[in-house]
Motif scaffolding. Structure first.
Motif, PDB file in Angstrom:
ATOM      1  N   ARG A  72       0.800  -1.104  -0.119  1.00 24.33           N
ATOM      2  CA  ARG A  72       0.082  -0.032  -0.055  1.00 24.33           C
ATOM      3  C   ARG A  72       0.857   1.398   0.050  1.00 24.33           C
ATOM      4  NH1 ARG A  72      -4.464   1.647   4.527  1.00 24.33           N
ATOM      5  NH2 ARG A  72      -5.355   3.526   3.322  1.00 24.33           N
ATOM      6  N   TRP A  73       2.005   1.206   0.675  1.00 24.44           N
ATOM      7  CA  TRP A  73       2.818   2.563   0.716  1.00 24.44           C
ATOM      8  C   TRP A  73       3.594   2.581  -0.581  1.00 24.44           C
ATOM      9  CZ3 TRP A  73       2.247   6.261   3.771  1.00 24.44           C
ATOM     10  CH2 TRP A  73       1.737   6.008   5.128  1.00 24.44           C
ATOM     11  N   GLU A  74       3.783   1.417  -1.009  1.00 23.30           N
ATOM     12  CA  GLU A  74       4.642   1.501  -2.392  1.00 23.30           C
ATOM     13  C   GLU A  74       3.711   2.099  -3.371  1.00 23.30           C
ATOM     14  OE1 GLU A  74       6.047  -2.347  -3.297  1.00 23.30           O
ATOM     15  OE2 GLU A  74       7.602  -2.351  -1.701  1.00 23.30           O
ATOM     16  N   ALA A  75       2.553   1.581  -3.483  1.00 20.64           N
ATOM     17  CA  ALA A  75       1.322   2.177  -4.402  1.00 20.64           C
ATOM     18  C   ALA A  75       1.366   3.661  -3.987  1.00 20.64           C
ATOM     19  CB  ALA A  75      -0.025   1.581  -4.070  1.00 20.64           C
ATOM     20  N   LEU A  76       1.088   4.164  -2.803  1.00 17.12           N
ATOM     21  CA  LEU A  76       1.041   5.736  -2.546  1.00 17.12           C
ATOM     22  C   LEU A  76       2.275   6.213  -3.200  1.00 17.12           C
ATOM     23  CD1 LEU A  76      -0.211   5.518   1.142  1.00 17.12           C
ATOM     24  CD2 LEU A  76      -1.353   6.592  -0.613  1.00 17.12           C
ATOM     25  N   ASP A  77       3.294   5.848  -2.924  1.00 19.38           N
ATOM     26  CA  ASP A  77       4.641   6.478  -3.490  1.00 19.38           C
ATOM     27  C   ASP A  77       4.807   6.612  -4.840  1.00 19.38           C
ATOM     28  OD1 ASP A  77       5.701   6.730  -0.740  1.00 19.38           O
ATOM     29  OD2 ASP A  77       7.183   5.215  -1.002  1.00 19.38           O
ATOM     30  N   ALA A  78       4.217   5.506  -5.710  1.00 21.11           N
ATOM     31  CA  ALA A  78       4.121   5.352  -7.020  1.00 21.11           C
ATOM     32  C   ALA A  78       3.051   6.535  -7.619  1.00 21.11           C
ATOM     33  CB  ALA A  78       3.672   4.082  -7.509  1.00 21.11           C
ATOM     34  N   GLU A  79       1.936   6.550  -6.963  1.00 20.97           N
ATOM     35  CA  GLU A  79       0.895   7.578  -7.324  1.00 20.97           C
ATOM     36  C   GLU A  79       1.568   9.057  -7.213  1.00 20.97           C
ATOM     37  OE1 GLU A  79      -3.291   8.736  -5.675  1.00 20.97           O
ATOM     38  OE2 GLU A  79      -3.158   6.615  -6.342  1.00 20.97           O
ATOM     39  N   ASN A  80       2.128   9.318  -5.963  1.00 22.30           N
ATOM     40  CA  ASN A  80       2.457  10.405  -5.889  1.00 22.30           C
ATOM     41  C   ASN A  80       3.611  10.818  -6.851  1.00 22.30           C
ATOM     42  OD1 ASN A  80       0.916  11.046  -3.563  1.00 22.30           O
ATOM     43  ND2 ASN A  80       2.296  10.363  -2.156  1.00 22.30           N
ATOM     44  N   ALA A  81       4.672   9.911  -7.246  1.00 16.70           N
ATOM     45  CA  ALA A  81       5.352  10.288  -8.242  1.00 16.70           C
ATOM     46  C   ALA A  81       4.827  10.447  -9.437  1.00 16.70           C
ATOM     47  CB  ALA A  81       6.360   8.988  -8.296  1.00 16.70           C
ATOM     48  N   ALA A  82       3.986   9.740  -9.798  1.00 15.70           N
ATOM     49  CA  ALA A  82       3.211  10.015 -11.122  1.00 15.70           C
ATOM     50  C   ALA A  82       2.430  11.359 -11.158  1.00 15.70           C
ATOM     51  CB  ALA A  82       2.229   8.990 -11.313  1.00 15.70           C
ATOM     52  N   LEU A  83       1.875  11.625 -10.056  1.00 13.86           N
ATOM     53  CA  LEU A  83       1.191  12.883 -10.054  1.00 13.86           C
ATOM     54  C   LEU A  83       2.099  14.141  -9.987  1.00 13.86           C
ATOM     55  CD1 LEU A  83      -1.462  14.152  -9.531  1.00 13.86           C
ATOM     56  CD2 LEU A  83      -1.186  13.976  -6.953  1.00 13.86           C
ATOM     57  N   GLU A  84       3.288  14.057  -9.515  1.00 17.22           N
ATOM     58  CA  GLU A  84       4.296  15.002  -9.574  1.00 17.22           C
ATOM     59  C   GLU A  84       4.945  15.086 -11.002  1.00 17.22           C
ATOM     60  OE1 GLU A  84       7.559  14.257  -6.380  1.00 17.22           O
ATOM     61  OE2 GLU A  84       6.009  14.442  -5.059  1.00 17.22           O
ATOM     62  N   GLN A  85       5.050  14.074 -11.611  1.00 22.22           N
ATOM     63  CA  GLN A  85       5.597  14.015 -12.953  1.00 22.22           C
ATOM     64  C   GLN A  85       4.458  14.732 -14.017  1.00 22.22           C
ATOM     65  OE1 GLN A  85       8.671  12.878 -14.322  1.00 22.22           O
ATOM     66  NE2 GLN A  85       7.681  13.253 -16.522  1.00 22.22           N
ATOM     67  N   ALA A  86       3.184  14.250 -13.745  1.00 20.42           N
ATOM     68  CA  ALA A  86       2.167  14.948 -14.342  1.00 20.42           C
ATOM     69  C   ALA A  86       2.199  16.411 -14.279  1.00 20.42           C
ATOM     70  CB  ALA A  86       0.977  14.190 -14.098  1.00 20.42           C
ATOM     71  N   LYS A  87       2.406  17.063 -13.160  1.00 16.95           N
ATOM     72  CA  LYS A  87       2.596  18.461 -12.969  1.00 16.95           C
ATOM     73  C   LYS A  87       3.480  18.926 -13.635  1.00 16.95           C
ATOM     74  CE  LYS A  87      -0.073  18.757  -8.470  1.00 16.95           C
ATOM     75  NZ  LYS A  87       0.085  19.149  -7.056  1.00 16.95           N
ATOM     76  N   ALA A  88       4.827  18.347 -13.568  1.00 18.21           N
ATOM     77  CA  ALA A  88       5.929  18.906 -14.183  1.00 18.21           C
ATOM     78  C   ALA A  88       5.971  19.039 -15.419  1.00 18.21           C
ATOM     79  CB  ALA A  88       6.884  18.140 -13.753  1.00 18.21           C
ATOM     80  N   THR A  89       5.201  18.143 -16.075  1.00 18.06           N
ATOM     81  CA  THR A  89       5.090  18.124 -17.695  1.00 18.06           C
ATOM     82  C   THR A  89       3.659  18.692 -18.203  1.00 18.06           C
ATOM     83  OG1 THR A  89       4.049  15.950 -17.623  1.00 18.06           O
ATOM     84  CG2 THR A  89       6.432  16.141 -17.861  1.00 18.06           C
ATOM     85  N   GLN A  90       2.915  19.189 -17.104  1.00 18.14           N
ATOM     86  CA  GLN A  90       1.692  19.663 -17.480  1.00 18.14           C
ATOM     87  C   GLN A  90       0.735  18.896 -18.280  1.00 18.14           C
ATOM     88  OE1 GLN A  90       2.500  23.562 -19.038  1.00 18.14           O
ATOM     89  NE2 GLN A  90       3.096  24.463 -17.260  1.00 18.14           N
ATOM     90  N   ASN A  91       0.657  17.602 -17.856  1.00 16.26           N
ATOM     91  CA  ASN A  91      -0.188  16.541 -18.398  1.00 16.26           C
ATOM     92  C   ASN A  91      -1.150  16.200 -17.437  1.00 16.26           C
ATOM     93  OD1 ASN A  91       1.138  16.271 -20.987  1.00 16.26           O
ATOM     94  ND2 ASN A  91       2.614  14.923 -20.043  1.00 16.26           N
ATOM     95  N   ALA A  92      -2.563  15.810 -17.906  1.00 15.91           N
ATOM     96  CA  ALA A  92      -3.475  15.212 -17.066  1.00 15.91           C
ATOM     97  C   ALA A  92      -3.194  13.930 -16.397  1.00 15.91           C
ATOM     98  CB  ALA A  92      -4.750  15.429 -17.562  1.00 15.91           C
ATOM     99  N   TYR A  93      -3.438  13.823 -15.196  1.00 17.06           N
ATOM    100  CA  TYR A  93      -3.227  12.645 -14.570  1.00 17.06           C
ATOM    101  C   TYR A  93      -4.289  11.893 -14.243  1.00 17.06           C
ATOM    102  CZ  TYR A  93      -1.715   9.049 -10.948  1.00 17.06           C
ATOM    103  OH  TYR A  93      -1.732   8.187 -10.227  1.00 17.06           O
ATOM    104  N   GLU A  94      -4.284  10.617 -14.769  1.00 11.22           N
ATOM    105  CA  GLU A  94      -5.524   9.836 -14.518  1.00 11.22           C
ATOM    106  C   GLU A  94      -5.122   8.526 -13.647  1.00 11.22           C
ATOM    107  OE1 GLU A  94      -7.615   8.814 -18.081  1.00 11.22           O
ATOM    108  OE2 GLU A  94      -7.095  10.691 -18.877  1.00 11.22           O
ATOM    109  N   LEU A  95      -5.932   8.273 -12.626  1.00 10.47           N
ATOM    110  CA  LEU A  95      -5.679   7.191 -11.817  1.00 10.47           C
ATOM    111  C   LEU A  95      -6.109   5.945 -12.670  1.00 10.47           C
ATOM    112  CD1 LEU A  95      -7.466   8.332  -8.463  1.00 10.47           C
ATOM    113  CD2 LEU A  95      -5.077   7.797  -8.866  1.00 10.47           C
TER     114      LEU A  95
END
Length: 140
Positions: free
Chosen positions: A10-33
């Protein structure tokens, strides 16, 4: 031991989701769960699977059965750990003779050793250190 693994994933999933969210913000792409076939996100699957892992498969509801399938397909180690815990429960629920109990516990201990899960090694060592007392359970 099974719950410890679930929490770790669960913690690994949280970390992966947070990293993907940060990446989406940095590239100004929409993030989809990612939404799984039962409607859960990965975080929800891991959080809601807690009750599934406490029950025997025969006691699962249809939604719990679906959740378990999704969980075990994604995390095969969790399936192995769950099977080990169910096997230990099965020994105590279905053995009425000390000799058979000893043999079944020894086989279970060997499976634990082969899997290499640290949390199960602790349980297996405790059983091994207290065989005599534990085997008395099968008399009653």
């Amino acid at each position: 031991a099974v719950q410890e693994m679930r929490v770790k994933y669960r913690w690994e999933a949280l970390d992966a989701e947070n990293a993907a969210l940060e990446q989406a913000k940095a590239t100004q792409n929409a993030y989809e769960l990612e939404v799984l076939s039962n409607g859960d996100t990965l975080k929800q699957l891991l959080a809601r699977s807690r009750y599934v892992l406490y029950k025997k498969p025969s006691d699962w509801t249809d939604s719990q059965r679906e959740r378990a399938t999704l969980l075990f397909d994604r995390y095969p180690d969790l399936k192995k750990a769950y099977d080990l815990s169910q096997a230990l429960s099965h020994i105590f629920e279905n053995t009425t003779d000390k000799l058979y109990g000893l043999a079944r516990l020894a086989k279970w201990h060997e499976k634990v050793r082969q899997c290499g899960f640290k949390a199960f090694n602790t349980v297996a060592r405790s059983i091994q250190n207290h065989y005599d007392t534990i085997l008395n359970y099968f008399d009653n």
